[in-house]
Design a protein around this motif. Structure first.
Motif, PDB file in Angstrom:
ATOM      1  N   VAL A 145     -15.498  40.014 -13.650  1.00  0.00           N
ATOM      2  CA  VAL A 145     -14.543  40.014 -12.537  1.00  0.00           C
ATOM      3  C   VAL A 145     -15.288  39.492 -11.317  1.00  0.00           C
ATOM      4  O   VAL A 145     -16.097  40.205 -10.718  1.00  0.00           O
ATOM      5  N   VAL A 146     -15.031  38.239 -10.959  1.00  0.00           N
ATOM      6  CA  VAL A 146     -15.713  37.587  -9.847  1.00  0.00           C
ATOM      7  C   VAL A 146     -14.828  37.699  -8.611  1.00  0.00           C
ATOM      8  O   VAL A 146     -13.659  37.323  -8.649  1.00  0.00           O
ATOM      9  N   PRO A 147     -15.345  38.215  -7.494  1.00  0.00           N
ATOM     10  CA  PRO A 147     -14.511  38.414  -6.312  1.00  0.00           C
ATOM     11  C   PRO A 147     -14.077  37.096  -5.678  1.00  0.00           C
ATOM     12  O   PRO A 147     -14.663  36.042  -5.928  1.00  0.00           O
ATOM     13  N   LEU A 148     -13.056  37.180  -4.844  1.00  0.00           N
ATOM     14  CA  LEU A 148     -12.530  36.011  -4.151  1.00  0.00           C
ATOM     15  C   LEU A 148     -13.239  35.813  -2.821  1.00  0.00           C
ATOM     16  O   LEU A 148     -13.635  36.777  -2.163  1.00  0.00           O
ATOM     17  N   ALA A 149     -13.388  34.561  -2.429  1.00  0.00           N
ATOM     18  CA  ALA A 149     -13.875  34.225  -1.099  1.00  0.00           C
ATOM     19  C   ALA A 149     -12.674  34.024  -0.172  1.00  0.00           C
ATOM     20  O   ALA A 149     -11.522  33.926  -0.619  1.00  0.00           O
ATOM     21  N   LYS A 150     -12.944  33.967   1.112  1.00  0.00           N
ATOM     22  CA  LYS A 150     -11.883  33.764   2.091  1.00  0.00           C
ATOM     23  C   LYS A 150     -11.136  32.461   1.800  1.00  0.00           C
ATOM     24  O   LYS A 150     -11.740  31.436   1.509  1.00  0.00           O
ATOM     25  N   HIS A 151      -9.821  32.525   1.836  1.00  0.00           N
ATOM     26  CA  HIS A 151      -8.945  31.362   1.619  1.00  0.00           C
ATOM     27  C   HIS A 151      -9.037  30.811   0.202  1.00  0.00           C
ATOM     28  O   HIS A 151      -8.688  29.656  -0.032  1.00  0.00           O
ATOM     29  N   GLN A 152      -9.495  31.608  -0.753  1.00  0.00           N
ATOM     30  CA  GLN A 152      -9.529  31.147  -2.135  1.00  0.00           C
ATOM     31  C   GLN A 152      -8.763  32.128  -3.004  1.00  0.00           C
ATOM     32  O   GLN A 152      -9.060  33.320  -3.031  1.00  0.00           O
ATOM     33  N   ALA A 153      -7.780  31.587  -3.712  1.00  0.00           N
ATOM     34  CA  ALA A 153      -6.836  32.426  -4.442  1.00  0.00           C
ATOM     35  C   ALA A 153      -7.283  32.756  -5.850  1.00  0.00           C
ATOM     36  O   ALA A 153      -6.666  33.605  -6.499  1.00  0.00           O
ATOM     37  N   LEU A 154      -8.331  32.109  -6.354  1.00  0.00           N
ATOM     38  CA  LEU A 154      -8.689  32.275  -7.762  1.00  0.00           C
ATOM     39  C   LEU A 154     -10.190  32.162  -7.948  1.00  0.00           C
ATOM     40  O   LEU A 154     -10.844  31.318  -7.325  1.00  0.00           O
ATOM     41  N   SER A 155     -10.741  33.007  -8.799  1.00  0.00           N
ATOM     42  CA  SER A 155     -12.100  32.841  -9.308  1.00  0.00           C
ATOM     43  C   SER A 155     -12.062  33.046 -10.810  1.00  0.00           C
ATOM     44  O   SER A 155     -11.286  33.857 -11.319  1.00  0.00           O
ATOM     45  N   ILE A 156     -12.902  32.294 -11.523  1.00  0.00           N
ATOM     46  CA  ILE A 156     -12.917  32.335 -12.987  1.00  0.00           C
ATOM     47  C   ILE A 156     -14.324  32.711 -13.441  1.00  0.00           C
ATOM     48  O   ILE A 156     -15.292  31.996 -13.168  1.00  0.00           O
ATOM     49  N   GLY A 157     -14.437  33.837 -14.112  1.00  0.00           N
ATOM     50  CA  GLY A 157     -15.701  34.237 -14.705  1.00  0.00           C
ATOM     51  C   GLY A 157     -15.647  34.040 -16.212  1.00  0.00           C
ATOM     52  O   GLY A 157     -14.649  34.366 -16.853  1.00  0.00           O
ATOM     53  N   VAL A 158     -16.715  33.480 -16.765  1.00  0.00           N
ATOM     54  CA  VAL A 158     -16.792  33.221 -18.206  1.00  0.00           C
ATOM     55  C   VAL A 158     -18.074  33.847 -18.729  1.00  0.00           C
ATOM     56  O   VAL A 158     -19.139  33.718 -18.110  1.00  0.00           O
ATOM     57  N   GLY A 159     -17.985  34.533 -19.838  1.00  0.00           N
ATOM     58  CA  GLY A 159     -19.173  35.110 -20.452  1.00  0.00           C
ATOM     59  C   GLY A 159     -19.095  35.022 -21.962  1.00  0.00           C
ATOM     60  O   GLY A 159     -18.018  35.189 -22.546  1.00  0.00           O
ATOM     61  N   SER A 160     -20.224  34.733 -22.598  1.00  0.00           N
ATOM     62  CA  SER A 160     -20.255  34.713 -24.063  1.00  0.00           C
ATOM     63  C   SER A 160     -21.000  35.938 -24.557  1.00  0.00           C
ATOM     64  O   SER A 160     -21.946  36.410 -23.920  1.00  0.00           O
ATOM     65  N   TYR A 161     -20.549  36.462 -25.684  1.00  0.00           N
ATOM     66  CA  TYR A 161     -21.170  37.650 -26.269  1.00  0.00           C
ATOM     67  C   TYR A 161     -20.803  37.749 -27.731  1.00  0.00           C
ATOM     68  O   TYR A 161     -19.616  37.687 -28.093  1.00  0.00           O
ATOM     69  N   ASP A 162     -21.807  37.859 -28.588  1.00  0.00           N
ATOM     70  CA  ASP A 162     -21.629  38.134 -30.021  1.00  0.00           C
ATOM     71  C   ASP A 162     -20.579  37.238 -30.655  1.00  0.00           C
ATOM     72  O   ASP A 162     -19.683  37.700 -31.359  1.00  0.00           O
ATOM     73  N   GLY A 163     -20.669  35.936 -30.400  1.00  0.00           N
ATOM     74  CA  GLY A 163     -19.779  34.971 -31.026  1.00  0.00           C
ATOM     75  C   GLY A 163     -18.483  34.708 -30.292  1.00  0.00           C
ATOM     76  O   GLY A 163     -17.706  33.853 -30.708  1.00  0.00           O
ATOM     77  N   PRO A 185     -23.995  32.801 -20.223  1.00  0.00           N
ATOM     78  CA  PRO A 185     -24.235  32.987 -21.655  1.00  0.00           C
ATOM     79  C   PRO A 185     -24.888  34.334 -21.908  1.00  0.00           C
ATOM     80  O   PRO A 185     -25.875  34.685 -21.260  1.00  0.00           O
ATOM     81  N   GLY A 186     -24.340  35.081 -22.818  1.00  0.00           N
ATOM     82  CA  GLY A 186     -24.832  36.422 -23.086  1.00  0.00           C
ATOM     83  C   GLY A 186     -25.443  36.548 -24.468  1.00  0.00           C
ATOM     84  O   GLY A 186     -25.525  35.585 -25.234  1.00  0.00           O
ATOM     85  N   PRO A 187     -25.865  37.742 -24.830  1.00  0.00           N
ATOM     86  CA  PRO A 187     -26.518  37.961 -26.133  1.00  0.00           C
ATOM     87  C   PRO A 187     -25.543  37.749 -27.284  1.00  0.00           C
ATOM     88  O   PRO A 187     -24.373  38.127 -27.202  1.00  0.00           O
ATOM     89  N   GLN A 188     -26.045  37.155 -28.346  1.00  0.00           N
ATOM     90  CA  GLN A 188     -25.210  36.874 -29.514  1.00  0.00           C
ATOM     91  C   GLN A 188     -25.462  37.883 -30.630  1.00  0.00           C
ATOM     92  O   GLN A 188     -25.326  37.571 -31.816  1.00  0.00           O
ATOM     93  N   VAL A 189     -25.824  39.087 -30.241  1.00  0.00           N
ATOM     94  CA  VAL A 189     -25.974  40.205 -31.178  1.00  0.00           C
ATOM     95  C   VAL A 189     -25.192  41.377 -30.613  1.00  0.00           C
ATOM     96  O   VAL A 189     -24.983  41.477 -29.400  1.00  0.00           O
TER      97      VAL A 189
END
Length: 503
Positions: free
Chosen positions: A451-469, A432-436
């Motif tokens: 951008v979240v890096p991959l670990a060994k034998h893992q094909a996908l990483s998902i990064g989520v961030g909130s900012y200003d609505g 969760p990030g700043p809402q201004v």
């Protein structure tokens, strides 16, 4: 005596290989006004001191970063190995530090699309950082449609130590268009210690802590697996993590051998939609985000023709910020006033001083066809973790899976190769990030994607961030295994719409 890397930070250097570079990234997008762009093109405009008006371009960002580098001294330091690896590496000032090497200029053919930017991000993130220089890079990308400019940052996890670790994007952002002036500081690098001095320092530390030299020799012999086993046995706090890992994850398209190259895709959503769903069904905004991801993964598996049964799950590693009621009494009072809900400020605030971080292993119910039931399953699982105390403690993960809590994205990125395949299928970091609005050199930042890096034998990483609505998803995938990562990104919107339909 030089500043020595911690055992954890050093492990990121030793465990790094061409398929799993250990850097975390961010894509910051800035919106220029047309007038500002014209003034910048004509050479006018406001400098880093905020005394005039202008657009955002390479020279202005370079001046701003140079001014703010004293706030992040690690960005002018490099890693130096001790001869014979008698001790862990040390941080030393880089006497040849060159900002022009670390901050680079790029451009897309106008008008550059989001897809072209994503391709550029994937290529840049595929390349490992140069270990002979300070472990970071940033790219100013011009030519984007809609008078936008992007700043792409790469920072090695060894630099993000949880105490003095900053991403360069953090130090250039301000909460007002007027740029505050940081006092000018003439930087003079400390002399770099020679091989003899490094060995003497290592010997001095070995006398003080003789047990460390044994581990250093083992790491030098690349006996990483044995070292991790010893660490596992040595810390009683790992018991819950070991029990959790006793049941292997279901294998599938997310757990495969990965290549050097990456694909990247993004999705934009609105925080207000998640709050609407939360108010209707209870739980937290984080629960809704996880349920949306579960629905998207379900549809993605079906689109690939994978077998999905009612009991199918995907295990996600989910770092979560946990506030301490003793240090945050207002939050505790708000929960008591509205049981089962989350205060409005709570679902947008990031980690706070005195707060804690836990990392949960959550079974995402991809086999459940009902969007509402998926949300209830996720909410129940998260509450069970919080109430039963069976979550994997962040301190244990530091030792078992290479996690540390400098920021939640970096926490999620610190998955050790040896354990990742057994522990979980995918990392989902939600910060969760700043809402201004925030600004760089007076120009408003409109979006930010992790951008979240991959670990060994893992094909996908998902990064989520909130900012200003907004709530912004960044999907980083292996180029071969996740050839349809953009399809999965689009399914996040569909999954959110499905839950909105239940409100």
């Amino acid at each position: 005596m030089p500043d020595r890397l911690s055992a954890l930070d050093a492990s990121f250097l030793y465990l790094e290989d061409p398929t799993t570079p250990m850097h975390v990234g961010t894509v910051l997008l800035f919106q220029q006004s047309r007038g500002a762009r014209r003034r910048a093109a004509s050479g006018g405009g406001r400098g880093a001191d905020g005394r005039a008006g202008g657009g955002l371009e390479y020279g202005r960002i370079a001046a701003l970063i140079e001014q703010r580098l004293p706030l992040a001294p690690r960005y002018r330091q490099k890693v130096v190995q001790v001869p014979g690896r008698l001790a862990r590496p040390v941080w030393v000032d880089d006497p040849d530090f060159d900002l022009d090497y670390h901050l680079r200029r790029s451009a897309l053919p106008r008008p550059g699309s989001d897809e072209q930017l994503a391709d550029l991000v994937a290529r840049l993130m595929s390349r490992p950082l140069d270990h002979s220089r300070p472990l970071w890079e940033a790219y100013v990308v011009e030519g984007l449609s809609g008078d936008r400019v992007a700043l792409i940052t790469k920072t090695h996890n060894a630099m993000v130590d949880g105490i003095a670790g900053f991403d360069i994007g953090q130090v250039i952002l301000d909460d007002a268009p007027t740029v505050p002036r940081i006092g000018d500081e003439l930087w003079m690098p400390e002399p770099e210690p020679g091989p003899v001095q490094l060995v003497l320092d290592a010997a001095t530390e070995a006398v003080r802590r003789p047990g460390e030299i044994v581990e250093n020799v083992r790491v030098a012999a690349m006996d990483v697996a044995a070292t991790l086993r010893d660490v596992t046995q040595a810390f009683g706090g790992l018991a819950s993590a070991v029990r959790t890992a006793a049941r292997p994850t279901a294998q599938g398209p997310l757990n495969v051998s990965i290549s050097i190259q990456r694909r990247y895709a993004v999705t934009r959503t609105r925080l207000a939609d998640y709050r609407r769903i939360r108010r209707a069904h209870g739980g937290t905004v984080n629960d809704v985000i996880l349920a949306v991801i579960a629905g998207a993964l379900r549809n993605w598996l079906l689109s690939r023709g994978e077998v999905v049964t009612a009991s199918s799950t995907i295990r996600a590693m989910v770092p979560v910020s946990v506030r301490d009621p003793e240090t945050n009494p207002d939050d505790a009072a708000a929960r008591e006033a509205a049981p089962g809900t989350e205060p409005a400020a709570e679902d947008v605030a990031g980690p706070v001083a005195g707060g804690k971080v836990s990392a949960y292993l959550v079974e995402l119910p991809v086999g459940e066809a009902s969007a509402t039931l998926r949300l209830h399953h996720v909410g129940h699982a998260m509450r069970a973790h919080q109430e039963s105390g069976q979550s994997v403690a962040a301190g244990a993960l530091v030792r078992l899976s290479g996690f540390a809590p400098p920021t939640l994205h970096a926490l999620g990125a610190r998955a050790a190769n040896s354990f990742s395949r057994r522990l979980f299928n995918v990392v989902v970091t939600n910060v969760p990030g700043p809402q201004v609005p925030l600004y760089a050199a007076g120009t408003k930042m409109v979006e930010m994607f992790p951008v979240v890096p991959l670990a060994k034998h893992q094909a996908l990483s998902i990064g989520v961030g909130s900012y200003d609505g907004g709530v912004y998803f960044g999907l980083n995938g292996d180029r071969n295994a996740m050839f349809d990562v953009d399809v999965l990104a689009g399914m996040i919107d569909e999954s959110l719409d499905e839950l909105l339909g239940t409100v």
